[in-house]
Motif scaffolding. Structure first.
Motif, short mmCIF file in Angstrom:
data_model
loop_
_atom_site.label_atom_id
_atom_site.label_comp_id
_atom_site.label_asym_id
_atom_site.label_seq_id
_atom_site.Cartn_x
_atom_site.Cartn_y
_atom_site.Cartn_z
N GLY A 43 0.79 -1.23 0.00
CA GLY A 43 0.00 0.00 0.00
C GLY A 43 0.82 1.28 0.00
N SER A 44 2.13 1.16 -0.10
CA SER A 44 2.94 2.38 -0.04
C SER A 44 3.65 2.63 -1.37
CB SER A 44 3.97 2.27 1.08
OG SER A 44 5.04 1.45 0.68
N ILE A 167 -1.46 3.76 -18.09
CA ILE A 167 -1.89 3.45 -16.72
C ILE A 167 -3.10 2.52 -16.76
CG2 ILE A 167 -2.92 4.47 -14.64
CD1 ILE A 167 -1.11 6.95 -15.19
N ALA A 168 -4.04 2.80 -17.66
CA ALA A 168 -5.23 1.94 -17.78
C ALA A 168 -4.82 0.52 -18.14
CB ALA A 168 -6.19 2.51 -18.83
N ARG A 169 -3.87 0.40 -19.07
CA ARG A 169 -3.42 -0.92 -19.50
C ARG A 169 -2.82 -1.70 -18.33
NH1 ARG A 169 1.37 -1.40 -23.76
NH2 ARG A 169 2.30 -0.07 -22.17
N LYS A 200 -2.08 8.73 -7.36
CA LYS A 200 -2.34 8.71 -5.90
C LYS A 200 -3.76 8.22 -5.60
CE LYS A 200 0.59 11.76 -3.24
NZ LYS A 200 0.69 12.99 -2.45
N ASP A 201 -4.73 8.73 -6.35
CA ASP A 201 -6.13 8.33 -6.14
C ASP A 201 -6.30 6.84 -6.41
OD1 ASP A 201 -6.79 10.87 -5.48
OD2 ASP A 201 -7.71 11.38 -7.41
N LEU A 202 -5.71 6.37 -7.51
CA LEU A 202 -5.85 4.97 -7.87
C LEU A 202 -5.18 4.07 -6.84
CD1 LEU A 202 -5.22 5.31 -11.70
CD2 LEU A 202 -7.35 4.57 -10.61
N MET A 206 -7.47 1.19 -5.24
CA MET A 206 -7.18 -0.19 -5.63
C MET A 206 -6.14 -0.86 -4.74
SD MET A 206 -7.17 0.47 -9.78
CE MET A 206 -7.03 -1.26 -10.23
N ALA A 207 -5.80 -0.19 -3.64
CA ALA A 207 -4.82 -0.73 -2.69
C ALA A 207 -3.51 -1.13 -3.39
CB ALA A 207 -5.40 -1.91 -1.93
#
Ligand SMILES: Nc1ncnc2c1ncn2[C@@H]1O[C@H](COP(=O)(O)OP(=O)(O)O)[C@@H](O)[C@H]1O
Ligand SMILES: Nc1ncnc2c1ncn2[C@@H]1O[C@H](COP(=O)(O)OP(=O)(O)O)[C@@H](O)[C@H]1O
Ligand SMILES: [Mg+2]
Ligand SMILES: [Mg+2]
Lengths: 268, 291
Positions: A43-44, A167-169, A200-202, A206-207
């Motif tokens: 998570g980091s 990023i989506a891929r 950061k949001d993702l 999505m952990a």
């Protein structure tokens, strides 16, 4: 925020053979990675910083088993990736994804965006055609693209949009670890800010755990929890980002931090 | 005092589409011994502005308006030959990619010596001594004069470019992102070197960058460009600490700080479009400041 490590690298060594001499007839080998050990907490974000040629991209590819190591081991959730069967490794690859600096070079120019993002799902046999399409669509929307974009080709997008596609891929497979190799280095600051906030949001949603490679220490200060400083294939310093920026121990780190543009003025 | 460079109303368009302004009504001033930074995102017109000043716009482009005065002399009416003389002699130039601007089959000593023999007529021992002195000035051991470009690191090649560009002790140096491709520690060295040379030679610098950190380190005055226009022009303190234009404010909010204290705020272009365009400060500003 110390949790158990999700990805650990122990004493990684990688040598390259390079041609040398006036006509490239001789050759010598040198260590691009010299006993590199790192540990990524679940998570980091662990940043890897260093100047060009310090071995950052080599480390990225060795972590994901895209390059063979000379020695050392990479443990993902405690399992040594090198000892997995090829079928098991293929399974784990879903959990270990990569985002590249130059999304253009890494996106097949002849494939539509919908196909590019769906490819991983197809390779890993995830869902039927309708389910895959839906997942691709949701992922593209999440990174700020639209349904109509699925039918377009990479050259029809700007640099920032292409990074969103990259990023989506990577994320459509719902991986656990994402290695980002200079993901914002080619972008204007305004686009860079958008992509950093998106990452950061993702991460929250999505952990995700990130290995974030960068030569920009301002970006790293912003995104990382921990930082590893590389110099000539070696890790010279690592620790919490606040601690290292406030009190760098190694002379090389001090030099790097003192070279950040704008610091002199900001301190004044 | 006559400004070193005074650009007034510079406008550049493509010949094929003259209604599209790539550089639109750009004005600013540069004083001797000072640095004016032109900053903006890619495509905002920074390089075209620099190229127009040097009279090096490509054939597809055209300067339709504007005056460019260098040491009081109007450059836009000069013929190609006169312009070439000024470029080599009084205006030095450095670009981003040192490898593409250096000739791979000539030694660096030869290349640094070229402007000295062309413009100052130096030959033989006098020439060699000058080349050695220049190499020393930019921090390269003079015995490296016989090296070829590919035997040097990126930072060293950029130093060679700087040595070439200051060889004739130009009154003005135009540098277009000269450190963008370099590592930060090398960048810091090169910026210090340029700053030193500027002071020692009382050279004015027109420095183009997209990096506000670099601006903070070296600028006296700052020109902020957006879509071909100057949206803000003022002293470095004013532009960085008290920006007036919504675009400058928005752009600064995107820049991560070295201390990680400031939250990042991406630009909301839709919002920006709706803001009343505050007019850019007049070019008088930096002339009224003590030089
Ligand atoms: N395929 C390769 N063959 C030989 N040398 C390589 C290869 N890839 C990288 N290198 C060398 O290894 C070193 C580390 O490279 P890299 O990992 O790309 O560094 P970074 O990403 O930090 O810039 C550099 O000296 C580079 O030239
Ligand atoms: N020869 C050309 N013909 C048409 N457009 C051009 C040409 N050269 C540059 N441009 C356009 O002019 C704009 C400004 O370019 P430039 O000055 O190079 O931007 P910057 O240096 O700020 O990144 C860009 O949109 C670019 O695409
Ligand atoms: Mg790399
Ligand atoms: Mg440019």
């Amino acid at each position: 925020m110390m949790t158990s490590p999700i990805l650990t690298a122990r004493n990684l060594v990688k040598t390259y053979t390079q041609r040398s001499g006036k006509f490239g007839l001789g050759s010598h080998s040198f260590r691009a990675l010299d006993e590199v050990s790192i540990s990524l907490s679940a998570g980091s974000t662990l940043a890897v910083v260093g100047e060009s040629g310090s071995g950052k991209s080599t480390l990225a590819r060795c972590l994901l088993q895209l390059l063979p190591l000379d020695s050392g081991e990479v443990l993902f959730e405690g399992r040594n990736l090198a000892t997995l069967s090829s079928a098991a490794l293929r399974q784990e690859r879903r959990n270990l994804q990569m985002v590249f600096q130059d999304p253009f070079a890494s996106l097949n120019p002849r494939m539509k965006i919908g196909e590019i993002v769906a490819e991983g799902l197809l390779i890993h046999g995830m869902g039927n055609a309708d389910e895959r399409r839906e997942r691709v669509l949701q992922m593209l929307k999440r990174v700020g693209l639209q349904e109509a974009d699925m039918q377009k080709y990479p050259h029809q997008f700007s640099g920032g949009q292409r990074q969103r596609i990259g990023i989506a891929r990577a994320l459509v497979l719902q991986p656990k670890v994402v290695v980002c190799d200079e993901p914002v280095s080619a972008l204007d600051v305004s686009i860079q800010a958008q992509i950093l906030l998106l990452l950061k949001d993702l991460q929250q949603e999505m952990a995700l755990s990130y290995v974030f490679i960068s030569h920009d220490l301002r970006v790293v200060r912003h995104i990382a929890d921990e930082v590893v400083v590389m110099h000539q294939g070696k890790v010279v310093e690592q620790g919490a980002v606040e601690a290292i920026y406030a009190a760098p121990q190694h002379a090389y780190t001090q030099n790097l931090l003192n070279s950040i543009p704008g610091r002199r003025a900001a301190a004044a | 005092m006559t400004p070193l460079l005074q650009v007034d109303g510079l406008t550049v368009v493509p010949r094929a589409a003259p209604e599209r302004c790539l550089v639109s009504d750009v004005s600013f001033t540069l004083q001797p011994g000072k640095t004016t930074c032109v900053v903006g995102e890619s495509g905002s017109g920074k390089s075209l502005t620099a190229l127009a000043v040097m009279g090096l716009l490509s054939r597809q482009l055209q300067r339709t308006q504007g005056s460019i005065r260098f040491q009081g002399q109007e450059l836009t009416t000069l013929d190609a030959e006169a312009m070439r003389r000024i470029r080599g002699r009084s205006i030095g130039m450095i670009f981003q990619e040192p490898m593409t601007s250096l000739n791979p089959v000539l030694t660096i000593g030869h290349q640094i010596g070229e402007p000295l023999s062309v413009h100052l007529g130096l030959r033989g021992r006098a020439l060699q001594a000058r080349v050695a002195g220049l190499l020393q000035q930019v921090g390269i051991p003079p015995e490296r004069a016989n090296s070829y470009p590919d035997e040097l690191s990126g930072g060293q090649r950029q130093r060679v470019m700087i040595a070439m560009s200051i060889a004739c002790e130009p009154a003005m140096l135009i540098a277009d992102e000269p450190t963008t491709a370099l590592d930060v520690t090398v960048q810091a060295q090169i910026l210090r070197l340029l700053d030193e040379l500027k002071t020692r030679m009382n050279m004015g610098m027109l420095f183009i960058t997209h990096d506000f950190g670099v601006v903070a380190d070296i600028a006296d005055d700052v020109v902020v460009m957006f879509r071909g226009e100057v949206v803000e022009y003022g002293s470095v303190d004013q532009v960085l600490n008290r920006p007036q234009h919504p675009y400058t404010k928005a752009l600064l909010a995107c820049v991560p700080d070295a201390d990680g204290k400031k939250p990042l705020l991406p630009i909301d272009y839709a919002w920006l479009e709706q803001q009343p365009a505050t007019t850019a400060a007049s070019p008088q500003h930096s002339m009224s400041e003590p030089a």
